[in-house]
Scaffold this motif. Structure first.
Motif, PDB file in Angstrom:
ATOM      1  N   LEU A 136       0.893  -1.086  -0.122  1.00 51.19           N
ATOM      2  CA  LEU A 136       0.197  -0.006  -0.080  1.00 51.19           C
ATOM      3  C   LEU A 136       0.823   1.372  -0.014  1.00 51.19           C
ATOM      4  O   LEU A 136       1.972   1.278   0.376  1.00 51.19           O
ATOM      5  N   PRO A 137       0.266   2.366  -0.484  1.00 53.63           N
ATOM      6  CA  PRO A 137       1.093   3.651  -0.223  1.00 53.63           C
ATOM      7  C   PRO A 137       1.137   4.172   0.862  1.00 53.63           C
ATOM      8  O   PRO A 137       0.704   3.748   1.728  1.00 53.63           O
ATOM      9  N   ASP A 138       2.418   4.498   1.133  1.00 58.49           N
ATOM     10  CA  ASP A 138       2.691   5.264   2.512  1.00 58.49           C
ATOM     11  C   ASP A 138       2.206   6.452   2.755  1.00 58.49           C
ATOM     12  O   ASP A 138       2.369   7.492   1.967  1.00 58.49           O
ATOM     13  N   GLY A 142     -11.290  -0.835  -0.798  1.00 59.80           N
ATOM     14  CA  GLY A 142     -10.008  -0.538  -1.870  1.00 59.80           C
ATOM     15  C   GLY A 142      -8.845   0.129  -1.004  1.00 59.80           C
ATOM     16  O   GLY A 142      -8.051   0.404  -1.463  1.00 59.80           O
ATOM     17  N   PHE A 143      -9.159   0.114   0.687  1.00 61.05           N
ATOM     18  CA  PHE A 143      -8.083   0.714   1.466  1.00 61.05           C
ATOM     19  C   PHE A 143      -7.181  -0.523   1.633  1.00 61.05           C
ATOM     20  O   PHE A 143      -6.021   0.085   2.070  1.00 61.05           O
ATOM     21  N   GLY A 144      -7.123  -1.608   1.436  1.00 61.25           N
ATOM     22  CA  GLY A 144      -6.251  -2.485   1.556  1.00 61.25           C
ATOM     23  C   GLY A 144      -6.388  -3.231   2.847  1.00 61.25           C
ATOM     24  O   GLY A 144      -6.173  -4.557   3.010  1.00 61.25           O
ATOM     25  N   ALA A 145      -6.529  -2.781   4.023  1.00 57.37           N
ATOM     26  CA  ALA A 145      -6.845  -3.074   5.259  1.00 57.37           C
ATOM     27  C   ALA A 145      -7.335  -2.046   6.059  1.00 57.37           C
ATOM     28  O   ALA A 145      -7.604  -0.935   5.768  1.00 57.37           O
ATOM     29  N   GLY A 151      -8.342   2.907   7.437  1.00 56.82           N
ATOM     30  CA  GLY A 151      -7.034   2.567   7.015  1.00 56.82           C
ATOM     31  C   GLY A 151      -5.871   3.315   7.348  1.00 56.82           C
ATOM     32  O   GLY A 151      -5.591   3.899   8.321  1.00 56.82           O
ATOM     33  N   LEU A 152      -4.546   3.266   6.451  1.00 57.57           N
ATOM     34  CA  LEU A 152      -3.318   3.908   6.585  1.00 57.57           C
ATOM     35  C   LEU A 152      -3.582   5.450   7.189  1.00 57.57           C
ATOM     36  O   LEU A 152      -3.168   5.978   7.983  1.00 57.57           O
TER      37      LEU A 152
END
Length: 436
Positions: free
Chosen positions: A105-107, A398-401, A417-418
């Motif tokens: 995922l993008p930082d 779609g946030f990945g987690a 998300g992040l």
């Protein structure tokens, strides 16, 4: 059983607990300062090392987990809870895969949220920065141990993990694997720590570690969340319970409505985005409810219905019992659903406003006007139009987690998300500027 319940295996005193909990918090604070400026490449390398270590040390993780499962069975714990507690080689492989997904995922750290050059020539930027030290208090889901650690590491935060005593052996083994992998990657091992002790007091000391812990995130049932929100002096991001509603409008397509209802309720009943209440417009109730009740019966769902629902259930296969006031506010997390007939969309909205936990509400309708009014009037984290409540999920969005689903309105709302694990700071760059 609540995370905060005292067990015989954890009986430490307040005097012994207080400095121990604060000590790990101090170490986490030091680690967070070292972690915050690291580039993405260093954090991603650590996450890949974590994933590899989980797979390499699967035997010791499964052995530790077996101890927790055996204790749970001896205590007569429900099989649904034991299932959430259990780790198998296949589940550990899936957890490792999830960690690698987080690495991809993008930082968010360093992202410019907004920026401009002011009229006086000063360059102003608002950038994302880690929160610092994140505490997680959660129940018997050892997968959360790894998920939370991975998300916090990726977003540059140190994490303090306070799982339930029922998963203590599993969490101890998992954190040992995580810390070894993180340290081998050149990151501070104290970026990931298990809060010592399994008693109620150790959790309370974490809640009182204001100044050392930047934020607490509770994940679990209503009792746990309420305890943390009411007793913590550390700022709390409230992840909410899910009293979610499905409203079938007068202009709904019947087939679509049945499919959405079944998916929302019966796809997985033990999760916070499962539907707990069905509201049906009176104009469609006679045509829709017998069909929906039969479908719910086939899925094994018991319906807690109001008078009008019960009147339409006579020729169906459904198990329908009389709904009480308590049913409207209940998060069942089981094969049960409350159901009522309403006279209008506005009455459905009024019911939701009174009883909803503010998580997710869905409308099924072919009317754009009805959909627009529903989305405008309903004040929950997520409002679904012709879609299942089960989509309220970081992965599905779609946030990945996700670290949890926030039902509050400050800082973060909905699946976190992040980016939601960051705060911001302003960077002001001038050229000898002074304020006139």
């Amino acid at each position: 059983m609540s995370t905060l319940t005292t067990t015989a295996a954890a009986t430490e005193s307040t005097e012994a607990t207080e400095p121990t909990v604060r000590d790990v918090a101090r170490r986490a604070r030091t680690a967070s300062a070292d972690l915050a400026p690291l580039p993405r490449s260093r954090k991603d390398a650590a996450l890949h090392a974590v994933a590899d270590a989980l797979e390499a040390r699967v035997a010791e993780i499964v052995e530790a987990n077996a101890e927790d499962v055996a204790r749970a069975r001896e205590a007569g714990t429900a099989e649904s809870v034991i299932d959430r507690l259990t780790l198998t080689p296949e589940r550990i492989a899936a957890i490792a895969s999830d960690v690698r997904d987080v690495a991809a995922l993008p930082d968010p750290v360093g992202e410019v949220v907004r920026g401009s050059t002011l009229p006086n020539g000063i360059d102003l930027r608002q950038v994302r920065v880690p929160l610092g030290v994140v505490g997680i208090i959660y129940e018997a889901r050892p997968n959360v141990t790894v998920d939370a650690a991975a998300l916090c590491l990726k977003s540059g935060n140190a994490v303090l993990l306070r799982g339930s005593s029922s998963a203590y052996s599993s969490n101890t083994a998992l954190v040992a694997v995580l810390r070894d992998a993180v340290e081998a990657s050149g990151l501070p091992a104290d970026a990931v720590q298990l809060v010592p002790g399994g008693s109620r007091e150790s959790a309370h000391e974490l809640m009182r570690a204001r100044g050392l812990v930047d934020v607490l995130i509770p994940r679990g049932g209503a009792s746990l969340i309420r305890t943390v929100v009411e007793q913590s002096t550390v700022p709390v991001i409230e992840t909410g319970t899910g009293n979610c509603h499905v409203y079938v409008d007068a202009e709904a397509d019947l087939g679509t409505a049945v499919e959405i209802l079944l998916n929302s309720k019966a796809h997985r009943v033990s999760v916070c985005n499962a539907a707990e209440t069905l509201l049906v417009h009176r104009d469609i109730a006679e045509a829709f409810l017998p069909r929906a009740l039969d479908a719910l019966a086939e899925a094994g769902v018991t319906v807690h219905g109001d008078e009008r629902v019960r009147a339409l259930a006579g020729d169906t296969k459904a198990t329908v019992v009389e709904a009480t006031e308590e049913d409207w506010e209940t998060e069942y997390l089981s094969y049960d659903i409350a159901a009522a007939v309403v006279d209008s969309l506005d009455e459905a909205v009024a019911h939701i406003r009174r009883w909803s936990s503010g998580h997710t509400e869905a409308i099924v309708t072919t009317s754009q006007q009805a959909a627009r009014r529903f989305t405008q009037l309903v004040d929950s984290t997520t409002v679904a139009v012709n879609a299942s409540t089960r989509f309220t999920d970081g992965g599905q969005f779609g946030f990945g987690a996700e670290i949890g689903i926030s039902t509050q309105k400050l800082h973060a709302r909905g699946p976190m998300g992040l980016p939601e694990l960051t705060s911001t700071k302003y960077i002001v760059t001038g050229d000898g500027h002074v304020r006139p």
